[in-house]
Every structure is written in C-alpha cells, then in structure tokens.
Design a protein around this motif. Sequence first.
Motif, PDB file in Angstrom:
ATOM      1  N   VAL A   1       0.828  -1.210   0.000  1.00 27.95           N
ATOM      2  CA  VAL A   1       0.000   0.000   0.000  1.00 27.95           C
ATOM      3  C   VAL A   1       0.864   1.263   0.000  1.00 27.95           C
ATOM      4  N   PHE A   2       2.139   1.135   0.342  1.00 35.34           N
ATOM      5  CA  PHE A   2       3.004   2.307   0.306  1.00 35.34           C
ATOM      6  C   PHE A   2       3.680   2.503  -1.049  1.00 35.34           C
ATOM      7  N   LEU A   3       3.475   1.579  -1.965  1.00 31.95           N
ATOM      8  CA  LEU A   3       4.081   1.734  -3.295  1.00 31.95           C
ATOM      9  C   LEU A   3       3.614   2.988  -4.026  1.00 31.95           C
ATOM     10  N   PRO A   4       2.319   3.398  -3.884  1.00 30.66           N
ATOM     11  CA  PRO A   4       1.913   4.626  -4.584  1.00 30.66           C
ATOM     12  C   PRO A   4       2.756   5.834  -4.202  1.00 30.66           C
ATOM     13  N   LEU A   5       3.211   5.891  -2.953  1.00 34.77           N
ATOM     14  CA  LEU A   5       4.011   7.040  -2.525  1.00 34.77           C
ATOM     15  C   LEU A   5       5.354   7.079  -3.243  1.00 34.77           C
ATOM     16  N   MET A   6       5.865   5.925  -3.621  1.00 38.06           N
ATOM     17  CA  MET A   6       7.146   5.881  -4.310  1.00 38.06           C
ATOM     18  C   MET A   6       7.036   6.405  -5.732  1.00 38.06           C
ATOM     19  N   THR A   7       5.835   6.508  -6.249  1.00 34.51           N
ATOM     20  CA  THR A   7       5.645   6.975  -7.622  1.00 34.51           C
ATOM     21  C   THR A   7       5.210   8.432  -7.693  1.00 34.51           C
ATOM     22  N   LEU A   8       5.073   9.093  -6.533  1.00 32.31           N
ATOM     23  CA  LEU A   8       4.669  10.502  -6.552  1.00 32.31           C
ATOM     24  C   LEU A   8       5.729  11.347  -7.242  1.00 32.31           C
ATOM     25  N   GLU A   9       5.291  12.444  -7.840  1.00 32.94           N
ATOM     26  CA  GLU A   9       6.196  13.324  -8.571  1.00 32.94           C
ATOM     27  C   GLU A   9       6.296  14.674  -7.861  1.00 32.94           C
ATOM     28  N   GLY A  10       7.214  15.504  -8.349  1.00 31.09           N
ATOM     29  CA  GLY A  10       7.327  16.869  -7.869  1.00 31.09           C
ATOM     30  C   GLY A  10       7.673  16.943  -6.396  1.00 31.09           C
ATOM     31  N   MET A  11       7.165  18.004  -5.760  1.00 29.21           N
ATOM     32  CA  MET A  11       7.468  18.260  -4.362  1.00 29.21           C
ATOM     33  C   MET A  11       6.975  17.133  -3.466  1.00 29.21           C
ATOM     34  N   GLU A  12       5.772  16.628  -3.733  1.00 29.20           N
ATOM     35  CA  GLU A  12       5.229  15.567  -2.890  1.00 29.20           C
ATOM     36  C   GLU A  12       6.051  14.291  -3.009  1.00 29.20           C
ATOM     37  N   GLY A  13       6.605  14.040  -4.189  1.00 27.70           N
ATOM     38  CA  GLY A  13       7.466  12.876  -4.363  1.00 27.70           C
ATOM     39  C   GLY A  13       8.754  13.006  -3.582  1.00 27.70           C
ATOM     40  N   LYS A  14       9.355  14.218  -3.617  1.00 27.04           N
ATOM     41  CA  LYS A  14      10.588  14.452  -2.864  1.00 27.04           C
ATOM     42  C   LYS A  14      10.371  14.253  -1.368  1.00 27.04           C
ATOM     43  N   MET A  15       9.174  14.594  -0.892  1.00 28.21           N
ATOM     44  CA  MET A  15       8.918  14.531   0.542  1.00 28.21           C
ATOM     45  C   MET A  15       8.514  13.136   0.995  1.00 28.21           C
ATOM     46  N   PHE A  16       7.610  12.475   0.268  1.00 29.00           N
ATOM     47  CA  PHE A  16       7.009  11.257   0.790  1.00 29.00           C
ATOM     48  C   PHE A  16       7.603   9.966   0.241  1.00 29.00           C
ATOM     49  N   ALA A  17       8.376  10.037  -0.825  1.00 26.01           N
ATOM     50  CA  ALA A  17       9.051   8.829  -1.298  1.00 26.01           C
ATOM     51  C   ALA A  17      10.034   8.299  -0.250  1.00 26.01           C
ATOM     52  N   PRO A  18      10.865   9.162   0.396  1.00 24.55           N
ATOM     53  CA  PRO A  18      11.740   8.636   1.461  1.00 24.55           C
ATOM     54  C   PRO A  18      10.960   7.973   2.595  1.00 24.55           C
ATOM     55  N   LEU A  19       9.801   8.522   2.932  1.00 27.43           N
ATOM     56  CA  LEU A  19       8.962   7.926   3.975  1.00 27.43           C
ATOM     57  C   LEU A  19       8.526   6.526   3.571  1.00 27.43           C
ATOM     58  N   ALA A  20       8.063   6.384   2.323  1.00 22.74           N
ATOM     59  CA  ALA A  20       7.598   5.080   1.853  1.00 22.74           C
ATOM     60  C   ALA A  20       8.743   4.075   1.798  1.00 22.74           C
ATOM     61  N   TYR A  21       9.897   4.493   1.314  1.00 24.89           N
ATOM     62  CA  TYR A  21      11.046   3.591   1.246  1.00 24.89           C
ATOM     63  C   TYR A  21      11.460   3.134   2.643  1.00 24.89           C
ATOM     64  N   THR A  22      11.495   4.067   3.591  1.00 24.65           N
ATOM     65  CA  THR A  22      11.912   3.720   4.951  1.00 24.65           C
ATOM     66  C   THR A  22      10.947   2.730   5.582  1.00 24.65           C
ATOM     67  N   ILE A  23       9.647   2.984   5.439  1.00 29.25           N
ATOM     68  CA  ILE A  23       8.656   2.071   6.009  1.00 29.25           C
ATOM     69  C   ILE A  23       8.775   0.688   5.372  1.00 29.25           C
ATOM     70  N   SER A  24       8.940   0.638   4.055  1.00 28.10           N
ATOM     71  CA  SER A  24       9.044  -0.653   3.367  1.00 28.10           C
ATOM     72  C   SER A  24      10.280  -1.421   3.823  1.00 28.10           C
ATOM     73  N   ILE A  25      11.403  -0.722   3.958  1.00 22.79           N
ATOM     74  CA  ILE A  25      12.634  -1.377   4.418  1.00 22.79           C
ATOM     75  C   ILE A  25      12.455  -1.902   5.836  1.00 22.79           C
ATOM     76  N   ALA A  26      11.891  -1.068   6.711  1.00 21.07           N
ATOM     77  CA  ALA A  26      11.712  -1.473   8.107  1.00 21.07           C
ATOM     78  C   ALA A  26      10.761  -2.668   8.221  1.00 21.07           C
ATOM     79  N   LEU A  27       9.672  -2.660   7.456  1.00 23.10           N
ATOM     80  CA  LEU A  27       8.719  -3.763   7.533  1.00 23.10           C
ATOM     81  C   LEU A  27       9.306  -5.056   6.978  1.00 23.10           C
ATOM     82  N   ALA A  28      10.065  -4.950   5.899  1.00 21.05           N
ATOM     83  CA  ALA A  28      10.698  -6.150   5.342  1.00 21.05           C
ATOM     84  C   ALA A  28      11.672  -6.761   6.350  1.00 21.05           C
ATOM     85  N   ILE A  29      12.454  -5.903   7.022  1.00 20.83           N
ATOM     86  CA  ILE A  29      13.395  -6.397   8.026  1.00 20.83           C
ATOM     87  C   ILE A  29      12.645  -6.999   9.209  1.00 20.83           C
ATOM     88  N   SER A  30      11.586  -6.328   9.655  1.00 19.55           N
ATOM     89  CA  SER A  30      10.821  -6.843  10.796  1.00 19.55           C
ATOM     90  C   SER A  30      10.172  -8.178  10.473  1.00 19.55           C
TER      91      SER A  30
END
Length: 816
Positions: free
Chosen positions: A232-261
Amino acid sequence: MLPQGPEIFLVRGVGLIRDLDDIRAIVLKEVSGTPVFVRDVAEVKIGEEVRYGAMVKGGYTESVGGILMMVAGGNAKQIVESVKQRVTEINMKGMLPNGLRIVPYYDRSELVDSALATVSRVLLEGIVLVVVVLFLFLGDLRSSLIVIGTLVLTPGLTFVVMNQVGLSANLMSLGGLAIAIGLMVDGSVVVVENVFGRLGHSGNTDRLKLVKEAVLEVATPVIFGIGVIILVFLPLMTLEGMEGKMFAPLAYTISIALAISLVISLTLSPVLSAFLLRGGNEHDTIFVRLLKKPYVVLLNWATHHSLSTVALAVIAFGLTMSLFPYLGTSFIPEMKEGTISPNADRVPQISLEESMRMEMESQRLTLQVPGVTNVVTRLGRGESPVDPAGYNEIDAMVSLAPMDKRKDWPQERIADEIRNKLETLPGLNIVMAQPISDRVDEMLTGARADVAVKIFGDDLQTLIDKGNEVARLAGAVRGTADVKVDRVMGQQNLTVTIDRQAIARHGLNAADVHDVIEASIGGKAATEIYEGERRFQAVVRLPERYRDNAADLRTILVNAPDGAQLPLGSLARIELLDGASQIKREMGKRRVVVGVNVRDRDLGGFVAELQRTLESKVKLPSGYYFSYGGQFENMERARRHLMVIVPITIGAIFFLLFLLFQSVRFAVLIILVLPFASMGGVAALYFTREYLSVPASVGFIALWGIAVLNGVVLVSYIRGLRQAGMPRKKAIVEGALLRFRPVMMTATIAALGLVPFLFATGPGSEVQRPLAIVVIGGLITSTQLTLIVLPALYGFFDDQKDRAEEAEMAELVAGR
C-alpha cells in the motif's frame, strides 16, 4: 623565432597596459608634431561597476553577503558543517582585511537539527508507549522482551540498509520510521502471542516442534499481511514533484523497516521464544480481561444478529462519509521554519539609495517585534544576472528566537505583527513567506505564493488591468492573507528617439548615434587590463557632470563623417516616458501573476471559490486566459496521481488476498475492511478540523495496510477452524476470541506509536500530524469493525458446510 647558433629565441613584443600611467600615456593623435595623450583629454582613475543591488543588516549598516549552493544530491548536514569549519578557520586566522568577519545570517542546519530533534523525540516516545502496551497485553516480561528485540533490531538494521542505498536520515525518512514503530512489531506480536498461547496447552509435547507448528500456523497470514502493508506504500514511491521528494523517502523507509521486521519475526522471534518462554499462560492479563468482557457480549450479539450488525455498520459508514464533502483540501501543511521572509517590492523607479534608506526603516520596525533576533535584506541582485531583480525588490530574512524563548509569540503572531508595522510604510507591496517554502514554490511553479493566478495575453496594459481586477476580487474571498500583483509598468524611461531625416542629412546611421549614447552614458569597454590572473575592463565614459540629466544629454556631441560635431538634441528627441519595468513570459506568452497566500482556510475550497468568482466577474478579451499555479498546482497533480495509482494498488491487494485464500469471496471480505476502516480517519479529520492533504492521504494508505493485516489474521484463523471441522458459529466466536489479543495489540501499538505526533510542536510536526490523526482515528473504527462486523460478515462468505449438515444431506439422499 630567432635562431642563434645552436639555440632559438622566442621573439615576444610586450605592450600590455600595466598601470594608470600607461593609459595616460596612450597617444590619440599628433598635431604639428605634438602628440595628444589620453591624459590631455580625459581623467584616468580607478572606477567601479554600476551597483545592481545591496545587502542591509540590522537596520543600521550595509554588509556583503553570499549564498552557498549545495550540489544536487548532496548531504545538507555534512556540507553545512564543512562550511562552518572553513568559516571558523577564516575568522580565526584573520584572513579577511580590516578585521572583517564572516557571520552566517541564515543557517539551514538549524532547521534540519530542530526537525530531526522533533521526530527523534517522537520516535523515542513512541517506543516507550509500545513497550508499555506490550507488557499490558502479554503480561509476561519474557514475551515482551522478545517483541522488544524486534523493536530494537529493526531500526538499527533499517539505518544500515538506508546507508547502503543512499537514503539519508531526514525529516520524512525518520518520520517514516516513527510511523513504522507500531507496524514493525506486528509480525513478532502475532508469532510470539501464538507461541505463548500454544505453550500454555503444551503438556509434555516436544517444545521445538510446538514452536515450529505455532509459527507455521500464522506465518502465511503474517507474510501476506505485512506484504500488503508494504504494497500500500508503493503509490508514494511513484509521486512526482514536491510531494514525491517529501514522501518517497517515507515510503522507502517504512518498506525497508517492515521487510526487516518480517524476517526477524519469522527467524529470531521463534528462536528466542523457544529459549526464553517457559510455558505460556493460558489466562489473559487483567488488562485484556477488562477489554474482552464487553467484547464477548458484543460478539455474541453480532453473531446472532448478523444482518442488523451489517446494517448498522453500513448506516454508520454512510453517516461518516456524509462528512467527507465538508473536509477541506490542501497540499501539505506549512512547516514552521523558524525564519520569516517578508518579501516586498516598492515602486519600480526607486533608486538604490532611496530603497536602502527605506529598508533601514523597515528593519528597525521589524526588530521592534518580540521574538525577532536579526534581519538581513537583499535589494536587487548581485554580480550575476542569474537571479534578476530590481532595486525595488526586497528579499528579507527575519531570524526568530528559539521556540522555548518566545512561547507567547508563535511564528504566525510574529508574522502578523511584522505585517502590521510594515504596512504603515508607503508604496510597499508585501507578502509574508518563509525561505525554503518560498523558493520551492518559485522553483516549481514560477510564483512565490500559495495560489498563483496567471493571466496570459499580448497587451501589457490589458494584463495589468485584469491583474488588478483579479487582485481586488481575490482580496474579498474568505481566507485571503496576502495579495501581490506583478509590477509590470511604472518604470520611467529616458527615451532617445532618433530623427532619421536629421541623421540622414549628416550621413549618420542610427547605430552611430547609439554608439555615442552607449559610450557616453553607460560606458563602453575599450580594452582589457591584466593584473596577475585577474582582468578588468578599461571603460570610456563621460564624467557624471556631463550626463546628469536630460538637458546634459542633449548637449552630447556626435561626430559626423564630414568632421562636424552635432549636439544629440539636434539628432533625436529626448523625453521622459513611463515604460515597463519587467516583462515575464511563459510558454511563449506574456503573463502577469497575481499571488495569493491563504490562511485559516483550506486551499482547495479557497481556489474553488476564487475560480467561481473570477469566471463569473472577470471578462477576458479573446486570446487571453487564466492558469492557476502555486501550491494549488502541486495539490492537483498529487490528487490526479493518487486517483490513478491507489485503485491499481487496491487491485494488487485483492490479487494477493486471492492468492492467500484461493477464494474470491474471502478476498472480497477482506477488501470490505478498507472503506469501513476509512470511517474513523474521515471523522477524525472532520472533528480535529484538519484538511485532507497529502500527509492525510498517506495516513489512509497506512491505515488500510494495518486493517488488512488484522483482517487477514482473524479470517485465516477462523477459516482454519472451519477446515478442521468446527461448526460455523462456534468457529467464528472462538476464532474471534482467540485472535482478540493479537488484533488489539497490533492496532493499539500502531495507534499509540503515533500519539506523540499529536502533541509534538517542533518543526516538522505540522507535516506528520494529519497522518497520525487519520491512522489513530481509523484504527479505532477499523479494530471495532474487524472484531465485530467481520465475524458477522463471515457467515455470509463462508464456503464450507458444517459436518452435521453434510450428514443430514447424506441421510436424505440415502432415503431417496
């Protein structure tokens, strides 16, 4: 080259100008054997270039300023720290002349440190709350320590992976980690809770075998559940512009943390459970019993009145969704940077000296406001024309004291007070902004405003008239804070119109006259002078006393081909006319921008009302049209993108659920959780008066993932009981009661992990708060629906018959 025996010499003629005396000694002509030198007809001295700007500090002095630009992809924290070290070295060694020192007036790292401190504090507070909840639900220190092991290891390993993939620890990535605090323990909670419960009924069963069976029993739903949250966080990784710069790191971090957990919960947690758990407690803790007592009553009523339960849920859903149209919309809540940038412009024809004098007064007024520590203003532009600006354009930086030293003066109040004081000055068109957001808006949309109404057309005067009309109407719309119209006209020009018949009589061309005007007034480079590695232009120019006004210009002499010297006034008409101070274009069309800042109102509702007003009251000529930019443009782009990608993601979730259950009906049953889970998020936004923004949308995405995980855990267990032959109602009730603790734990942990965001006040908390509100509010309703409505719905989707029913059917068939 000159050969000399076995050698050669290079012949080099040296005639470069070395100093002012060399210039003075240049011969212009010779008259009757007497040379005429430059010193005979001109004054030779060191001059300076025309000043195009200035920097004013503290309301009392000028200063020299510079801006350091970071390379794309650079680490802001490291770069700023390196610059600080170099500045300290320069100051300590006295490398600047006359005791000058370099003093930063805007330090981006202060905002970075403050924002990171805010999110780090929230992260630690969330961990503490999660630990408390774990102990309350499990009631066993060893079980809690196993889950806490996941909580400790996952963030550390997440930082390792982030470093490997080049993801920096910034406001959004750390915010993602804070959001994931409540999610990263879900897998371990389900695994440990199941092992803990099974050990309570183990007897003399082989311990390792029992742990393995307990883990395998929940492994599939845990893998699919956490996989769905990552999805469900994949859509954030595809955001563009300012919103992409802000929320793509959030989505990547959550995905990495959940995969590790997930890996830890299926590997380390079972191992620790086998070693540490010494026989589970089959009885619930006091806290769980208090929660379960009313739940048993509700569950029994819901399973015996399935239609009524579903009907009540649908009614509640309808009532909640009726609040949705009343939610305001915005892009991203404005982050308080701790620095105010009151951008302003004055009348276009103002001189640099007058603009500096007025700015000194503006700064003195600004410094009277409590909470303001320093003011530095840039007028015009520097040496480089990359950032063109006139003397009338002011770019100020107002530094504020730390928040703990101005508790009674929040940033909004300080900005209002500054605006009130500056509005008393004549001819000032002011817009309150912040340094980073201001420049980001300009970079992305070409306008420093929340809403930029762009008017395109051909005639400047028509554009100005329509711009003023739009500004007047925009000022009457509720929520308008600042309105600024591009000052296109108002620059007075001393226009020299050449009389072509007059110059023709004397054999002159227009270019000949223009060359004289350029050399006399602006100065014309005659040659270049080298001084070491530097080079300077030698400029020929009339003394200021001969070019000080229009009358002097008329007396400038122009040499005709026949040797006659003609005054410029006899060859051209010299007059003072109003002209354009700037002409801006976009996509090949002239435009005027009306910038509007919005306050105490949602951006979407404001723009909708503004559009209706302009469409009904502003009549544009043929070929003229409106366009809307600013933060509104970013909001619309993000909305369109999410409207496409979110349905695709829901479809992918449905496909995963189908793979898990091998049944369309059970996939539909879990998907039904999503709209019901959204009820709490919508209600929470409405009652807290938060707007539906990009962070709030991210909150709904996170909420859906948690709701699907809990639904998968519950339905999988009930289905397993049904496949083991248990009657439907008994399986539903027993499955719901046995999964009550893990479902409540995952929901409570996820919610309480975000509670600190609700009360955080530092920089960055404004961006995370809507997300936390949606998730916490949504979990309240989604957990109730998962534990009450989902069991009631299960009976309608069950695809297995009870064995008693099958026996009756067999007897009927045999009787026939």
